[in-house]
Motif scaffolding. Structure first.
Motif, PDB file in Angstrom:
ATOM      1  N   THR A 241     -67.693  35.296  20.057  1.00 17.12           N
ATOM      2  CA  THR A 241     -68.553  34.664  19.065  1.00 17.12           C
ATOM      3  C   THR A 241     -67.769  33.578  18.345  1.00 17.12           C
ATOM      4  N   VAL A 242     -68.304  32.352  18.314  1.00 23.02           N
ATOM      5  CA  VAL A 242     -67.645  31.245  17.634  1.00 23.02           C
ATOM      6  C   VAL A 242     -68.007  31.292  16.154  1.00 23.02           C
ATOM      7  N   LEU A 243     -66.980  31.223  15.301  1.00 21.42           N
ATOM      8  CA  LEU A 243     -67.176  31.308  13.863  1.00 21.42           C
ATOM      9  C   LEU A 243     -66.589  30.078  13.179  1.00 21.42           C
ATOM     10  N   VAL A 244     -67.336  29.482  12.262  1.00 18.97           N
ATOM     11  CA  VAL A 244     -66.838  28.371  11.448  1.00 18.97           C
ATOM     12  C   VAL A 244     -67.230  28.626   9.998  1.00 18.97           C
ATOM     13  N   ASP A 245     -66.430  28.099   9.083  1.00 21.66           N
ATOM     14  CA  ASP A 245     -66.707  28.222   7.654  1.00 21.66           C
ATOM     15  C   ASP A 245     -67.510  26.998   7.226  1.00 21.66           C
ATOM     16  N   GLY A 283     -66.940  44.413  18.794  1.00 21.55           N
ATOM     17  CA  GLY A 283     -66.676  44.485  20.225  1.00 21.55           C
ATOM     18  C   GLY A 283     -66.557  43.146  20.907  1.00 21.55           C
ATOM     19  N   ARG A 284     -66.825  42.051  20.185  1.00 21.35           N
ATOM     20  CA  ARG A 284     -66.708  40.721  20.770  1.00 21.35           C
ATOM     21  C   ARG A 284     -65.495  40.004  20.187  1.00 21.35           C
ATOM     22  N   VAL A 285     -64.884  39.134  20.982  1.00 19.53           N
ATOM     23  CA  VAL A 285     -63.762  38.330  20.501  1.00 19.53           C
ATOM     24  C   VAL A 285     -64.263  37.377  19.424  1.00 19.53           C
ATOM     25  N   ARG A 286     -63.526  37.320  18.320  1.00 19.99           N
ATOM     26  CA  ARG A 286     -63.858  36.375  17.253  1.00 19.99           C
ATOM     27  C   ARG A 286     -63.069  35.089  17.507  1.00 19.99           C
ATOM     28  N   LEU A 287     -63.776  33.999  17.784  1.00 23.36           N
ATOM     29  CA  LEU A 287     -63.152  32.717  18.082  1.00 23.36           C
ATOM     30  C   LEU A 287     -63.423  31.796  16.884  1.00 23.36           C
ATOM     31  N   ARG A 288     -62.421  31.667  16.021  1.00 17.92           N
ATOM     32  CA  ARG A 288     -62.588  30.937  14.768  1.00 17.92           C
ATOM     33  C   ARG A 288     -62.060  29.507  14.894  1.00 17.92           C
ATOM     34  N   LEU A 289     -62.796  28.571  14.317  1.00 17.98           N
ATOM     35  CA  LEU A 289     -62.331  27.193  14.172  1.00 17.98           C
ATOM     36  C   LEU A 289     -62.073  26.956  12.685  1.00 17.98           C
ATOM     37  N   ARG A 290     -60.802  26.734  12.341  1.00 13.87           N
ATOM     38  CA  ARG A 290     -60.409  26.531  10.944  1.00 13.87           C
ATOM     39  C   ARG A 290     -59.890  25.105  10.766  1.00 13.87           C
ATOM     40  N   PHE A 291     -60.315  24.460   9.696  1.00 12.57           N
ATOM     41  CA  PHE A 291     -59.893  23.096   9.408  1.00 12.57           C
ATOM     42  C   PHE A 291     -59.178  23.043   8.064  1.00 12.57           C
ATOM     43  N   PHE A 292     -58.520  21.918   7.805  1.00 12.19           N
ATOM     44  CA  PHE A 292     -57.774  21.707   6.559  1.00 12.19           C
ATOM     45  C   PHE A 292     -56.709  22.778   6.356  1.00 12.19           C
ATOM     46  N   ARG A 293     -56.010  23.121   7.433  1.00 13.54           N
ATOM     47  CA  ARG A 293     -54.931  24.099   7.358  1.00 13.54           C
ATOM     48  C   ARG A 293     -53.775  23.618   8.240  1.00 13.54           C
ATOM     49  N   ARG A 294     -52.548  23.672   7.716  1.00  9.60           N
ATOM     50  CA  ARG A 294     -51.401  23.333   8.535  1.00  9.60           C
ATOM     51  C   ARG A 294     -50.367  24.452   8.440  1.00  9.60           C
ATOM     52  N   PRO A 295     -49.738  24.808   9.557  1.00  8.25           N
ATOM     53  CA  PRO A 295     -48.730  25.871   9.521  1.00  8.25           C
ATOM     54  C   PRO A 295     -47.472  25.382   8.816  1.00  8.25           C
ATOM     55  N   VAL A 296     -46.904  26.226   7.969  1.00  5.66           N
ATOM     56  CA  VAL A 296     -45.652  25.872   7.288  1.00  5.66           C
ATOM     57  C   VAL A 296     -44.494  26.754   7.745  1.00  5.66           C
ATOM     58  N   ARG A 297     -44.786  27.945   8.270  1.00  3.57           N
ATOM     59  CA  ARG A 297     -43.744  28.752   8.905  1.00  3.57           C
ATOM     60  C   ARG A 297     -44.388  29.883   9.688  1.00  3.57           C
ATOM     61  N   LEU A 298     -43.667  30.334  10.720  1.00  2.00           N
ATOM     62  CA  LEU A 298     -44.086  31.496  11.491  1.00  2.00           C
ATOM     63  C   LEU A 298     -43.345  32.702  10.946  1.00  2.00           C
ATOM     64  N   LEU A 299     -44.066  33.799  10.772  1.00  2.00           N
ATOM     65  CA  LEU A 299     -43.500  35.002  10.183  1.00  2.00           C
ATOM     66  C   LEU A 299     -43.163  36.004  11.262  1.00  2.00           C
ATOM     67  N   GLY A 300     -42.136  36.821  11.015  1.00  2.00           N
ATOM     68  CA  GLY A 300     -41.758  37.861  11.947  1.00  2.00           C
ATOM     69  C   GLY A 300     -40.250  37.978  12.053  1.00  2.00           C
ATOM     70  N   THR A 301     -39.792  39.057  12.667  1.00  2.00           N
ATOM     71  CA  THR A 301     -38.354  39.261  12.879  1.00  2.00           C
ATOM     72  C   THR A 301     -38.037  39.272  14.368  1.00  2.00           C
ATOM     73  N   ASP A 302     -38.535  40.281  15.080  1.00  2.00           N
ATOM     74  CA  ASP A 302     -38.281  40.348  16.522  1.00  2.00           C
ATOM     75  C   ASP A 302     -39.234  39.466  17.325  1.00  2.00           C
TER      76      ASP A 302
END
Length: 475
Positions: A241-245, A283-302
């Motif tokens: 299912t395609v989702l937009v705000d 039960g369906r894949v959520r396919l989101r289109l998000r705008f006005f967002r930019r990544p500033v860092r990726l989180l995680g350790t391993d």
């Protein structure tokens, strides 16, 4: 073979003009659409006799048509049937499995031919340049696309490790490649089964429990570069299912003006607004289109566990400006699709900023001066923009420059020299010619038929060459 340092390019010989007995010999480096269109433009004219060697470092032709267009786009991939006709022209010789710069230096190649046309594309990805980008689970779209299209150089182990157990995916970028990645990862195994993907790709994707895919754009929907056709396909997936705000579809005056003057933008906005009332379904894949967002860092350790993003606003010049508002998106896999740049061949200048060969109307420039006998076409000439068909016009412009140079006496034939293929074979290189490619083609078709498909891509270089050797042994 190890890379041989390039010498200075060989000077263009001053000898006889092209004739039927001594045609102008042209090497086209890169057998993707740009290269094949260049060969086609050379052979369609009759003002200058030509003979074309179409060289590629892979054993197979077609470049991004084979290893770039998503396998679930069979109609778009069918363009290779059209391109194949150019390979069969009697004045064109396909010479695959030859790495210019390793198997033969650029200077050596130029001694075998009268002109070289560089059409080898832009294969390097652009990085985000943010903290955490090195983590396992962070991939370039080029890596993922190479893997699912069966490119011989794909890093299978790295990609498959990144996909293991993935539930949430963030794709950074809003071009057609980003949508391809999102669509492929959102499809069911049944949808992908008829494609020509290698079997191991189908197996891995079938085992990946993807539940959410978010496509992230740093600017608004009016600045997205995907085409409407690619966008619409997202809504036809069997189990997504395609989702937009709706709030992210509101436009500032500059974006409103852009939408009013650009038909692709206006059509995209109409499609997106038609999805504004979609809701997530269990039960369906959520396919989101998000705008006005930019990544500033990726989180995680391993490995990647999430993406911290900053809300943006578009200024009057269409640039994304940070607002300081942060949020975290869960992600087991982050795929960056933020552009491509070209690699230099040893001995060939490439502008580091643009990733293109400096040129004027396709004529290569060295230190600001035209280099006689050297030309460029396709992405390495103009940058990674446009669809496959744009390469036809681009190649015609370059070949028009080449033919004008031949008519003006800038290009002249050097007379008989050693044959390029004979030279390569004497060095222990195993060039793949057209009949050899036909053997690979037949092997892939037979493998596909054994699994109820039209074709299954052979992905390992040695397997491709084994098909050539087996056909030679039978003949």
């Amino acid at each position: 073979m190890p890379v041989v340092p390039a010498d200075e390019p060989a000077p263009v010989p001053s000898a006889a003009p092209p004739s039927g007995a001594h045609p102008l010999r042209v090497a086209v480096v890169g057998a993707g659409p740009a290269g094949i269109y260049a060969a086609d433009a050379l052979t369609r004219q009759d003002a200058v006799p030509v003979a074309v060697d179409l060289i590629d470092r892979l054993p197979t032709p077609f470049g991004l048509v084979r290893h770039g267009i998503a396998p679930d786009h069979p109609k778009m991939r069918a363009i290779r049937d059209t391109l194949h006709r150019s390979l069969e022209h009697p004045l064109v010789r396909f010479v695959g499995n030859v790495d210019v710069g390793s198997d033969i230096t650029l200077a050596e190649l130029r001694r075998h031919v009268d002109a070289v046309v560089y059409t080898y594309g832009a294969s390097l990805d652009r990085r985000l340049g943010i903290e955490g980008e090195h983590l396992p689970g962070s991939l370039a779209a080029t890596d993922l696309v190479a893997w699912y299209t069966g490119h011989p150089d794909a890093d299978r182990a790295r990609v498959e490790a990144a996909l293991a157990g993935v539930r949430s995916v963030v794709v950074v970028g809003v071009g057609n490649v980003a949508l391809d990645v999102a669509r492929v990862l959102s499809r069911t195994p049944e949808e992908l089964e008829p494609t020509d993907m290698p079997q191991h790709v189908l197996d891995v994707l079938a085992a990946a429990p993807v539940e959410e895919v978010t496509v992230l754009g740093r600017r608004g929907p009016a600045q997205a570069t995907f085409t409407t056709q690619e966008l619409r396909e997202l809504d036809g997936l069997a189990d997504a299912t395609v989702l937009v705000d709706p709030a992210e579809l509101e436009l500032d005056p500059g974006s409103e003006e852009r939408a009013a003057t650009d038909r692709n933008v206006s059509r995209n906005l109409a499609v997106l607004r038609g999805w504004a009332d979609h809701t997530a379904t269990g039960g369906r894949v959520r396919l989101r289109l998000r705008f006005f967002r930019r990544p500033v860092r990726l989180l995680g350790t391993d490995r990647v566990a999430g993406v911290e993003v900053e809300r943006t606003a578009v200024d009057g010049d269409g640039r994304a400006m940070g607002t300081g508002e942060l949020e975290v998106l869960p992600a087991d896999l982050v795929v960056r699709s933020v552009g491509y740049r070209g690699l230099p061949l040893p001995g060939l200048p490439v502008d580091e900023r643009s990733g293109t060969v400096p040129n004027e109307a396709g004529r290569v420039l060295r230190d600001g001066e035209v280099s006689p006998g050297e030309y460029a076409a396709g992405w390495i000439k103009r940058g990674p923009s446009g669809v496959v068909g744009h390469n036809k016009h681009d190649a015609r412009e370059t070949i028009a420059s080449l033919l004008a140079d031949a008519a003006d006496g800038v290009l002249r034939t050097a007379g008989p020299v050693d044959d390029l293929v004979d030279t390569l074979v004497a060095r222990g290189v195993e060039p793949v010619l057209l009949d050899d490619w036909r053997a690979i083609d037949a092997a892939e078709t037979a493998l596909g038929a054994s699994r109820g498909r039209a074709r299954t891509t052979l992905h390992e270089r040695e397997t491709l060459l084994a098909a050539v050797r087996a056909a030679a042994a039978r003949s």
